[in-house]
Write a protein that holds these residues in place. Structure first.
Motif, PDB file in Angstrom:
ATOM      1  N   ARG A  76     -16.585  -9.498  -8.534  1.00  0.00           N
ATOM      2  CA  ARG A  76     -16.679  -8.642  -7.347  1.00  0.00           C
ATOM      3  C   ARG A  76     -15.322  -8.297  -6.741  1.00  0.00           C
ATOM      4  O   ARG A  76     -15.226  -7.370  -5.943  1.00  0.00           O
ATOM      5  N   ILE A  77     -14.285  -9.062  -7.082  1.00  0.00           N
ATOM      6  CA  ILE A  77     -12.953  -8.807  -6.518  1.00  0.00           C
ATOM      7  C   ILE A  77     -11.990  -8.450  -7.635  1.00  0.00           C
ATOM      8  O   ILE A  77     -11.756  -9.253  -8.549  1.00  0.00           O
ATOM      9  N   THR A  78     -11.450  -7.244  -7.581  1.00  0.00           N
ATOM     10  CA  THR A  78     -10.406  -6.819  -8.509  1.00  0.00           C
ATOM     11  C   THR A  78      -9.075  -6.857  -7.773  1.00  0.00           C
ATOM     12  O   THR A  78      -8.916  -6.206  -6.734  1.00  0.00           O
ATOM     13  N   VAL A  79      -8.126  -7.632  -8.280  1.00  0.00           N
ATOM     14  CA  VAL A  79      -6.808  -7.749  -7.657  1.00  0.00           C
ATOM     15  C   VAL A  79      -5.817  -6.883  -8.431  1.00  0.00           C
ATOM     16  O   VAL A  79      -5.589  -7.107  -9.617  1.00  0.00           O
ATOM     17  N   LEU A  80      -5.249  -5.892  -7.750  1.00  0.00           N
ATOM     18  CA  LEU A  80      -4.183  -5.074  -8.327  1.00  0.00           C
ATOM     19  C   LEU A  80      -2.856  -5.647  -7.832  1.00  0.00           C
ATOM     20  O   LEU A  80      -2.345  -5.251  -6.781  1.00  0.00           O
ATOM     21  N   ALA A  81      -2.309  -6.604  -8.582  1.00  0.00           N
ATOM     22  CA  ALA A  81      -1.041  -7.230  -8.202  1.00  0.00           C
ATOM     23  C   ALA A  81       0.126  -6.353  -8.647  1.00  0.00           C
ATOM     24  O   ALA A  81      -0.020  -5.482  -9.508  1.00  0.00           O
ATOM     25  N   ASN A  82       1.293  -6.587  -8.042  1.00  0.00           N
ATOM     26  CA  ASN A  82       2.506  -5.827  -8.368  1.00  0.00           C
ATOM     27  C   ASN A  82       2.302  -4.328  -8.168  1.00  0.00           C
ATOM     28  O   ASN A  82       2.837  -3.510  -8.910  1.00  0.00           O
ATOM     29  N   HIS A  83       1.537  -3.963  -7.161  1.00  0.00           N
ATOM     30  CA  HIS A  83       1.285  -2.557  -6.851  1.00  0.00           C
ATOM     31  C   HIS A  83       1.806  -2.238  -5.446  1.00  0.00           C
ATOM     32  O   HIS A  83       1.430  -2.905  -4.480  1.00  0.00           O
ATOM     33  N   ASP A  84       2.667  -1.237  -5.360  1.00  0.00           N
ATOM     34  CA  ASP A  84       3.154  -0.745  -4.075  1.00  0.00           C
ATOM     35  C   ASP A  84       2.310   0.440  -3.632  1.00  0.00           C
ATOM     36  O   ASP A  84       1.966   1.308  -4.448  1.00  0.00           O
ATOM     37  N   VAL A  85       1.981   0.494  -2.347  1.00  0.00           N
ATOM     38  CA  VAL A  85       1.304   1.659  -1.791  1.00  0.00           C
ATOM     39  C   VAL A  85       2.380   2.655  -1.358  1.00  0.00           C
ATOM     40  O   VAL A  85       3.222   2.360  -0.518  1.00  0.00           O
ATOM     41  N   VAL A  86       2.342   3.828  -1.972  1.00  0.00           N
ATOM     42  CA  VAL A  86       3.377   4.832  -1.746  1.00  0.00           C
ATOM     43  C   VAL A  86       3.052   5.703  -0.546  1.00  0.00           C
ATOM     44  O   VAL A  86       3.939   6.149   0.176  1.00  0.00           O
ATOM     45  N   GLY A  87       1.756   5.953  -0.311  1.00  0.00           N
ATOM     46  CA  GLY A  87       1.377   6.803   0.807  1.00  0.00           C
ATOM     47  C   GLY A  87      -0.109   6.756   1.059  1.00  0.00           C
ATOM     48  O   GLY A  87      -0.900   6.363   0.196  1.00  0.00           O
ATOM     49  N   CYS A  88      -0.497   7.153   2.274  1.00  0.00           N
ATOM     50  CA  CYS A  88      -1.898   7.226   2.666  1.00  0.00           C
ATOM     51  C   CYS A  88      -2.176   8.650   3.122  1.00  0.00           C
ATOM     52  O   CYS A  88      -1.420   9.207   3.930  1.00  0.00           O
ATOM     53  N   PHE A  89      -3.264   9.241   2.624  1.00  0.00           N
ATOM     54  CA  PHE A  89      -3.562  10.649   2.863  1.00  0.00           C
ATOM     55  C   PHE A  89      -4.970  10.793   3.429  1.00  0.00           C
ATOM     56  O   PHE A  89      -5.749   9.826   3.443  1.00  0.00           O
ATOM     57  N   PRO A  90      -5.324  11.988   3.939  1.00  0.00           N
ATOM     58  CA  PRO A  90      -6.646  12.160   4.562  1.00  0.00           C
ATOM     59  C   PRO A  90      -7.793  11.726   3.649  1.00  0.00           C
ATOM     60  O   PRO A  90      -7.675  11.720   2.426  1.00  0.00           O
ATOM     61  N   ASN A  91      -8.890  11.359   4.300  1.00  0.00           N
ATOM     62  CA  ASN A  91     -10.099  10.906   3.610  1.00  0.00           C
ATOM     63  C   ASN A  91      -9.865   9.613   2.833  1.00  0.00           C
ATOM     64  O   ASN A  91     -10.459   9.400   1.774  1.00  0.00           O
ATOM     65  N   ARG A  92      -8.982   8.778   3.357  1.00  0.00           N
ATOM     66  CA  ARG A  92      -8.756   7.435   2.812  1.00  0.00           C
ATOM     67  C   ARG A  92      -8.325   7.471   1.347  1.00  0.00           C
ATOM     68  O   ARG A  92      -8.799   6.701   0.520  1.00  0.00           O
ATOM     69  N   ARG A  93      -7.417   8.379   1.043  1.00  0.00           N
ATOM     70  CA  ARG A  93      -6.857   8.481  -0.300  1.00  0.00           C
ATOM     71  C   ARG A  93      -5.480   7.836  -0.305  1.00  0.00           C
ATOM     72  O   ARG A  93      -4.666   8.061   0.585  1.00  0.00           O
ATOM     73  N   LEU A  94      -5.240   7.016  -1.314  1.00  0.00           N
ATOM     74  CA  LEU A  94      -3.997   6.255  -1.414  1.00  0.00           C
ATOM     75  C   LEU A  94      -3.288   6.569  -2.717  1.00  0.00           C
ATOM     76  O   LEU A  94      -3.931   6.748  -3.763  1.00  0.00           O
ATOM     77  N   THR A  95      -1.970   6.625  -2.650  1.00  0.00           N
ATOM     78  CA  THR A  95      -1.178   6.662  -3.876  1.00  0.00           C
ATOM     79  C   THR A  95      -0.548   5.294  -4.052  1.00  0.00           C
ATOM     80  O   THR A  95       0.048   4.743  -3.117  1.00  0.00           O
TER      81      THR A  95
END
Length: 472
Positions: free
Chosen positions: A75-94
């Motif tokens: 039930r839990i997927t861990v995306l380690a070593n991942h930087d969040v570059v930006g947050c955009f409308p409608n809860r979209r993430l890069t």
């Protein structure tokens, strides 16, 4: 609930708040994706050690939370070593990770990015060998590297004691802990500090270990200057009054090769600000936090905030806030009923109420005082990225630039790679202390993508589709 109808739940930050929120959601049968920039969950406070201890120790809260995460892999997927570059409308993430640059979409987005340390500008603060206590702790935990041989810690707060003991245990000569607070300040806030038995015992335990280690506690003292030719060689320490204004005439030098200085923590606001969350001003380092309701939901539907990124209050409060967010989302998604969520949340809220009295006393002690704004001289760098000195800031203020936005236009303050994380909190405090503009009118900092440096190679790599299913 079938996997096809399961909501897309994404948590940013795998510290105590993020891990607890993920565990709470998974325990209610909801799949969740946990994104973190570190190789292992834990955040700064529960960072996974680089070198296992020689003598086995009882598992701390971080180890227990990591163990529970591993027990819920379906039930839990861990995306380690991942930087969040930006947050955009409608809860979209890069995000950018080992496999390149891609986008995630979320039906519910939990922001638990944590906080970073506040350091006011002072002469010599850019010398090699000057760092924050958290940076020293990170070197020690993540890489097994000691930041120096002869170290002074300075600032305010119990975190100084924690780091001092860790350095001492690693064989470092800790020449002292320079604490701006005076004994009388602690006395006036003693009733609030004694409200929580567990935290009271922890605090007295830290002080006892400091005494046993022979580490001097320099009470009511402040570092006014760091000096050295090519790197740090000594610092000047002076007594200070209740406003933390130093008595320069009584300053004395202390020979050191490293200085760890920090005056509390600033919530990481970049994601909340980019998501469009309403921010409110408070009397804490950084000034601004996202506005949340009783469950941790921000003013943007589907965007939630927990932990130090929603107001610095320590790891215990962060865990409890993460659980509240998890329960709130579980009820929102129909995994539990509203009465069930209220029943499960009741003991959490009662514990938060008790911790709140203690936290208010700690916040009153650590409240930043005007003396910090007097440490920098005219030639002190305020904005490291753009190499802007204090006299340039004061000149701009005298000609009418009395908000962070107008200071940025007039001087380029905050327009470097860090986007004002280091300089803008101090500049806002300077405006307030000069009487030019109160914190609530100077405005919060603004952030733009990318929130972290990314290479052209990352941007040119394989990009996943914006609607890619990130569920396990």
């Amino acid at each position: 609930m079938s996997s096809d109808s399961a909501p897309r739940l994404v948590i940013i930050g795998a510290g105590p708040a993020g891990m607890t929120a993920a565990i709470t959601l998974a325990e209610q049968g909801l799949p969740v994706t946990l994104v973190d920039q570190n190789p292992r969950p834990g955040g700064q406070i529960y960072r996974f050690p680089a070198v296992p201890p020689m003598v086995p120790r009882p598992p701390d809260r971080g180890a227990l939370l990591r163990k529970r995460l591993l027990e819920l892999p379906d039930r839990i997927t861990v995306l380690a070593n991942h930087d969040v570059v930006g947050c955009f409308p409608n809860r979209r993430l890069t995000v950018c990770g080992p496999e390149g640059f891609r986008m995630l979409e979320a039906d519910h987005l939990i922001l638990a990015p944590g906080a970073y340390e506040y350091v006011p500008p002072f002469p010599g603060w850019t010398l090699p060998g000057v760092m924050t206590p958290g940076a020293a702790q990170q070197l020690l935990k993540s890489q097994g590297v000691i930041p120096g041989r002869r170290i002074l810690l300075a600032g305010t707060g119990p975190f100084l004691l924690v780091v001092a003991l860790a350095l001492y245990g690693a064989g470092v000569e800790v020449v002292g802990i320079c604490e701006t607070l005076r004994r009388r300040d602690v006395f006036w806030n003693l009733p609030g500090l004694l409200t929580d038995g567990d935290l009271r015992r922890q605090g007295f335990g830290l002080l006892k270990r400091i005494r046993q280690a022979g580490i001097p506690l320099l009470i009511g003292q402040i570092v006014t200057r760091a000096e050295g030719s090519e790197r740090l060689e000594r610092v000047l320490v002076a007594p200070c009054d209740g406003d933390w204004i130093p008595d320069h005439g009584r300053a004395r030098p202390i020979a050191v090769d490293s200085l760890c200085v920090g005056y509390g923590f600033v919530p990481r606001l970049g994601l909340a600000q980019q998501a469009g969350c309403q921010l409110i001003c408070g009397d804490q380092p950084g000034g601004w936090i996202p506005q949340v309701d009783a469950w941790g939901q921000t003013t943007v539907p589907g965007v939630w905030a927990a932990g130090d990124g929603a107001g610095v209050a320590g790891s215990l409060v962060a865990e409890l806030a993460g659980r509240l967010v998890g329960l709130g989302i579980a009820a929102n998604c129909g995994a539990i009923t509203a009465p069930q969520a209220e029943q499960l949340a009741d003991p959490v809220r009662r514990r938060l109420t008790r911790l709140g009295r203690f936290r208010r006393a700690v916040d009153a002690l650590g409240r930043l005082r005007p003396g910090l704004s007097t440490l920098a001289d005219e030639q002190t760098l305020v904005c490291r990225c753009e190499e802007i000195r204090r006299h340039e800031i004061d000149t701009a203020v005298s000609t009418g630039s009395v908000t962070l936005r107008s200071l940025k236009v007039a001087t380029r303050l905050g327009m470097g790679p860090c986007q004002g994380r280091m300089c803008q909190p101090a500049a806002a405090r300077r405006l307030a202390d000069l009487g030019s503009c109160p914190l609530e009118r100077s405005g919060p900092p603004t952030f733009r993508p990318p929130l972290v440096p990314v290479t052209l190679g990352d941007l040119a790599g394989t990009v996943a589709a914006a609607g890619e299913d990130t569920r396990p």
